[in-house]
Scaffold this motif. Structure first.
Motif, PDB file in Angstrom:
ATOM      1  N   GLN A   9       0.733  -1.270  -0.040  1.00 48.30           N
ATOM      2  CA  GLN A   9      -0.223   0.127  -0.136  1.00 48.30           C
ATOM      3  C   GLN A   9       0.972   1.408  -0.024  1.00 48.30           C
ATOM      4  N   ALA A 125       2.059   4.149  10.043  1.00 47.55           N
ATOM      5  CA  ALA A 125       0.984   4.368  10.989  1.00 47.55           C
ATOM      6  C   ALA A 125       1.675   4.286  12.260  1.00 47.55           C
ATOM      7  N   GLU A 152      -5.602   3.970  10.455  1.00 47.81           N
ATOM      8  CA  GLU A 152      -4.515   4.691   9.524  1.00 47.81           C
ATOM      9  C   GLU A 152      -4.272   3.912   8.278  1.00 47.81           C
ATOM     10  N   VAL A 153      -4.261   2.566   8.614  1.00 43.87           N
ATOM     11  CA  VAL A 153      -4.103   1.696   7.380  1.00 43.87           C
ATOM     12  C   VAL A 153      -5.312   1.626   6.631  1.00 43.87           C
ATOM     13  N   ARG A 163      -3.872   6.396   2.888  1.00 39.55           N
ATOM     14  CA  ARG A 163      -3.458   5.378   3.838  1.00 39.55           C
ATOM     15  C   ARG A 163      -1.937   5.002   4.107  1.00 39.55           C
ATOM     16  N   CYS A 164      -1.917   4.388   5.349  1.00 40.10           N
ATOM     17  CA  CYS A 164      -0.369   3.950   5.534  1.00 40.10           C
ATOM     18  C   CYS A 164      -0.226   2.665   5.116  1.00 40.10           C
ATOM     19  N   GLY A 165       1.155   2.207   4.695  1.00 43.35           N
ATOM     20  CA  GLY A 165       1.177   1.135   4.265  1.00 43.35           C
ATOM     21  C   GLY A 165       2.155   0.159   5.118  1.00 43.35           C
ATOM     22  N   ILE A 167       3.324  -0.176   9.501  1.00 40.80           N
ATOM     23  CA  ILE A 167       2.942   0.579  11.059  1.00 40.80           C
ATOM     24  C   ILE A 167       4.641   1.145  11.539  1.00 40.80           C
ATOM     25  N   GLN A 191      -1.200  -5.398  13.777  1.00 38.86           N
ATOM     26  CA  GLN A 191      -0.576  -6.451  12.808  1.00 38.86           C
ATOM     27  C   GLN A 191      -1.393  -7.649  12.803  1.00 38.86           C
ATOM     28  N   CYS A 196       0.201  -6.749   8.291  1.00 38.86           N
ATOM     29  CA  CYS A 196       0.833  -5.875   7.780  1.00 38.86           C
ATOM     30  C   CYS A 196       2.443  -5.776   8.205  1.00 38.86           C
TER      31      CYS A 196
END
Ligand SMILES: CC(=O)NCCS(=O)(=O)O
Length: 348
Positions: A9, A125, A152-153, A163-165, A167, A191, A196
């Motif tokens: 992402q 994130a 946030e993801v 969007r965050c890809g 953490i 996670q 992720c």
């Protein structure tokens, strides 16, 4: 999450992992680092106030955290854009941008940089170290923190739909505080929900990485999909390093380009040179070559080429050729720069 599985992402949306190319897994393109200001060494107070120009850079190279203006990378978006274009020209494909809540994450700027340069940018994130946690953050439960990271993801961060890809970088100090422990647990829970990638900023103590892994693991985190950053300044003893490596996280040497005599955050540490970093990669090339990641972690202005610094292309232009002369093969370089980042960044 079905939509994310098998994808990466970026701030411009989902991409196929094969599109990433050479990837720096730990950089900052826009951030502030005032939280980590350190007063200048005694006698240097006046020098620290010198105008921010070339004649000041020799001093900033040794004392980057003792000049407030140097900590405002967010003022340099135009220079960073030029650097990203140069990075692309040097063969770079992707930058993982590690700025989290607390050090001025700026997702609209990241999105614009990705559009302007066609470099894939992946945003992070979560939360940086304790001293940047707001009172509201400190009061949040692990469940609330988890929800905020997941959102946030899945939906976007900081009031945007960007969007965050991954953490991180999730900030921890030493000893790890209660608030940082809650964030680590929330990271593991998020996670588990998302499958992720996670990346951690450990405190500056050799015991910190293993303690973080313990907390994440107990909370259900997937260590094989977790990066331990800043190994350069954290575990310098070879035996301790091999012990930590066995725990199964990625090992990130992300301070390439940083050559300083006194590491002001921990004067006990002799910051390795780039040659020593390459030697460490050589020693890891059998056994742990699937676990090594590298980057520059640019987070101060003086490291930009505009100010005579090494910039975001240093690894591609200078470190890779050096690696090839020291017994790291081209396929091994490709693992470090392409295959390992791709595997880490792909959602399960
Ligand atoms: C932005 C950031 O956290 N950089 C790490 C600097 S350190 O000296 O390795 O802690």
């Amino acid at each position: 999450m079905a939509e994310l599985t098998g994808k990466v992402q970026t701030v411009l949306g989902l991409v196929n992992p094969d599109q990433l190319g050479r990837t720096m897994t730990h950089e900052h393109l826009t951030m502030t680092f005032e939280c980590c200001y350190i007063p200048p060494p005694p006698g240097d107070e006046a020098v620290a106030e010198n105008p921010f120009q070339m004649q000041h850079m020799y001093w900033l190279r040794q004392n980057p955290y003792s000049c407030r203006e140097n900590l405002l990378l967010q003022q340099e978006t135009s220079a960073v854009r030029d650097e990203l274009l140069a990075y692309k020209k040097a063969g770079g494909g992707t930058i993982v941008e590690n700025t989290t809540t607390g050090i001025s994450r700026d997702l609209p700027t990241l999105k614009q940089l990705a559009k302007d340069t066609e470099v894939h940018i992946i945003a992070g994130a979560g939360y940086y170290v304790d001293c940047t946690h707001s009172e509201a953050t400190k009061e949040m439960s692990v469940e609330k923190l988890t929800d905020s990271i997941v959102s946030e993801v899945l939906h976007g961060a900081d009031g945007t739909d960007i969007r965050c890809g991954m953490i991180g970088e999730i900030g921890t100090g030493w000893p790890i505080t209660d608030s940082e422990t809650k964030v680590l647990k929330a990271t593991a829970h998020a996670q588990t929900q998302l499958g992720c990638p996670v990346i951690i900023h450990p405190g500056r103590n050799p015991a910190a990485p293993a303690e973080i892994v313990r907390i994440l693991q107990e909370a259900g985190g997937d260590i094989s999909k977790t990066v331990m950053s800043h190994m350069d300044r954290t575990i310098l003893n070879e035996t301790e390093l091999l012990e930590f490596a066995k725990l199964g996280s990625y090992l990130e040497y992300d301070l390439f380009g940083t050559e300083m005599l006194n590491y002001s955050f921990n004067l006990d540490v002799d910051m390795p040179s780039d040659c020593q970093r390459v030697k460490t990669c050589v020693s890891f090339r059998e056994g742990y070559e699937d676990k090594i990641l590298i980057a520059h972690d640019i987070h101060t202005k003086n490291r930009l080429t505009k100010y005579g610094g090494h910039g975001y292309s240093h690894i591609l232009k200078n470190i890779v050729p050096k690696m090839l002369t020291r017994g790291i093969s081209q396929p091994q370089v490709d693992k470090i720069l392409i295959d390992n980042p791709k595997r880490w960044l792909t959602f399960k």
